[in-house]
Every structure is written in structure tokens, then in C-alpha cells.
Scaffold this motif. Structure first.
Motif, short mmCIF file in Angstrom:
data_model
loop_
_atom_site.label_atom_id
_atom_site.label_comp_id
_atom_site.label_asym_id
_atom_site.label_seq_id
_atom_site.Cartn_x
_atom_site.Cartn_y
_atom_site.Cartn_z
N PRO A 1 0.85 -1.31 0.03
CA PRO A 1 -0.02 -0.04 -0.08
C PRO A 1 0.90 1.30 -0.02
O PRO A 1 1.87 1.44 0.66
N PHE A 2 0.35 2.37 -0.64
CA PHE A 2 1.05 3.33 -0.89
C PHE A 2 1.01 4.36 0.42
O PHE A 2 -0.15 4.43 0.87
N ALA A 3 2.05 4.56 1.01
CA ALA A 3 1.99 5.44 2.35
C ALA A 3 2.12 6.98 2.01
O ALA A 3 2.88 7.64 2.76
N ALA A 4 1.24 7.58 1.23
CA ALA A 4 1.57 9.13 1.03
C ALA A 4 0.82 9.78 2.09
O ALA A 4 1.16 10.78 2.47
N LEU A 5 0.00 9.20 2.84
CA LEU A 5 -0.79 9.95 3.82
C LEU A 5 0.02 9.48 5.34
O LEU A 5 -0.77 9.36 6.28
N THR A 6 1.10 9.39 5.44
CA THR A 6 1.67 9.03 6.75
C THR A 6 1.46 10.19 7.77
O THR A 6 1.74 11.23 7.34
#
Length: 75
Positions: free
Chosen positions: A37-42
Motif C-alpha cells: 500500500p502506498f503510504a502517502a498519508l503517513t
């Protein structure tokens, strides 16, 4: 639409798999990491939690009864 047999790729179907001379073969773990999963919203959950906490405090303060003896006057 009926399926019909074609021979469009007969010239390449039995060719050996390409192996790059310039790039090393990627490990399976590296390949699998591409699909994580892409963790752009860390940190997004932390921001939400701070916002919820601030809103709950503001609501609690707004719902606190006011003692008129403390000099409160309506505008």
C-alpha cells in the motif's frame, strides 16, 4: 464475438525470456514491495486525532455552564 485462432505472435512466442545485461535481477522481496500500500498519508491519523481532541475540548468548553457572578454579560 467468436474466438478465432490467430498466429499473430508465432514468431516471438518461443523466444527465451529477456535478461538485462545492465540491471541486476530484482529480488522477490523487492518486487513484492512495489505492490505494498502506498503510504502517502503517513501521519494523517495523528492529524485526525489531534483535530478530534481539539474539537472535543472546544465543545466541552462551550458546554460549560457560565456563572453570572463572574461578570459575564450577554452582548
Amino acid at each position: 464475438m467468436a474466438l478465432t485462432e490467430t498466429h499473430d505472435y508465432d514468431d516471438i512466442i518461443d523466444l527465451p525470456h529477456h535478461q538485462s545485461r545492465h540491471h541486476a535481477h530484482m529480488a522477490l522481496s523487492g518486487r513484492a514491495a512495489q505492490f505494498m500500500p502506498f503510504a502517502a498519508l503517513t501521519g494523517y491519523e495523528d492529524v485526525l486525532n489531534r483535530t478530534v481532541r481539539a474539537n472535543e475540548e472546544a465543545i466541552a468548553k462551550a458546554n460549560t455552564p457560565v456563572d453570572l457572578a463572574d461578570g459575564y454579560t450577554s452582548a
